[in-house]
Every structure is written in structure tokens, then in C-alpha cells.
Design an enzyme around this catalytic site. Sequence first.
Site, PDB file in Angstrom:
ATOM      1  N   MET A   1       0.845  -1.172   0.000  1.00 17.01           N
ATOM      2  CA  MET A   1       0.000   0.000   0.000  1.00 17.01           C
ATOM      3  C   MET A   1       0.870   1.207   0.000  1.00 17.01           C
ATOM      4  O   MET A   1       1.903   1.180   0.632  1.00 17.01           O
ATOM      5  CB  MET A   1      -0.951  -0.128   1.152  1.00 17.01           C
ATOM      6  CG  MET A   1      -1.156   0.880   2.252  1.00 17.01           C
ATOM      7  SD  MET A   1      -1.525   2.514   1.874  1.00 17.01           S
ATOM      8  CE  MET A   1      -1.152   3.206   3.426  1.00 17.01           C
ATOM      9  N   PRO A   2       0.629   2.255  -0.656  1.00 17.54           N
ATOM     10  CA  PRO A   2      -0.329   2.465  -1.731  1.00 17.54           C
ATOM     11  C   PRO A   2       0.232   2.064  -3.106  1.00 17.54           C
ATOM     12  O   PRO A   2       1.436   1.939  -3.272  1.00 17.54           O
ATOM     13  CB  PRO A   2      -0.600   3.959  -1.678  1.00 17.54           C
ATOM     14  CG  PRO A   2       0.652   4.549  -1.138  1.00 17.54           C
ATOM     15  CD  PRO A   2       1.233   3.516  -0.200  1.00 17.54           C
ATOM     16  N   HIS A   3      -0.692   1.896  -4.037  1.00 13.71           N
ATOM     17  CA  HIS A   3      -0.339   1.556  -5.413  1.00 13.71           C
ATOM     18  C   HIS A   3      -0.946   2.604  -6.337  1.00 13.71           C
ATOM     19  O   HIS A   3      -2.111   2.957  -6.190  1.00 13.71           O
ATOM     20  CB  HIS A   3      -0.869   0.167  -5.786  1.00 13.71           C
ATOM     21  CG  HIS A   3      -0.632  -0.173  -7.218  1.00 13.71           C
ATOM     22  ND1 HIS A   3       0.629  -0.493  -7.695  1.00 13.71           N
ATOM     23  CD2 HIS A   3      -1.469  -0.218  -8.277  1.00 13.71           C
ATOM     24  CE1 HIS A   3       0.532  -0.739  -8.996  1.00 13.71           C
ATOM     25  NE2 HIS A   3      -0.721  -0.570  -9.366  1.00 13.71           N
ATOM     26  N   SER A  40       4.091   1.386  -4.765  1.00 14.47           N
ATOM     27  CA  SER A  40       4.333   0.809  -6.092  1.00 14.47           C
ATOM     28  C   SER A  40       3.660   1.683  -7.143  1.00 14.47           C
ATOM     29  O   SER A  40       2.639   2.324  -6.881  1.00 14.47           O
ATOM     30  CB  SER A  40       3.804  -0.627  -6.168  1.00 14.47           C
ATOM     31  OG  SER A  40       2.440  -0.676  -5.814  1.00 14.47           O
TER      32      SER A  40
END
Length: 76
Positions: A1-3, A40
Site C-alpha cells: 500500500m499504496p499503489h 508501487s
Amino acid sequence: MPHVTVKLWPGRPDHVKKALAEQIAKDVAEGLKVDLENVSVAFEEVDKEDWGEKVYKPEIRDNQDNLYVKPKYEYE
């Protein structure tokens, strides 16, 4: 998290996408106060001919409640 997924027209070289992904990851980590290692970033290339149906209508025009930065264009 987060993407984060960035949707764009095809044609940018990998080194440009990599540099942008690294900058986005840094900004997201800083803004959300999370470790950079937990962020990511992906790119999804969408052909110009498909942009209206696959991106603009469902994710921009019809998604105003979740859209925090709005473009100044309309797409048919």
C-alpha cells in the site's frame, strides 16, 4: 500500500516512465507519510482510439466524486 497506476497513450520510452514512476513514488510516500518501500507505481498504456471508452468516460467524466485533479479537456 499504496499503489498508483498511470494511464497514458503508448510511446514513451521506458527510461522516461521509470524516472516518472520514481518521482511519483517519492511524492506519494512523502504526502501519505509512508515508507517509500511500500509504494508501487505501474503504467497502463491505452491506445488513443480507446481512451474515451476505457479511461475518460468511466474514470474521469463519470467518476467526479473520486477525481481530485480534473483535466481541462473533454474527450469524445
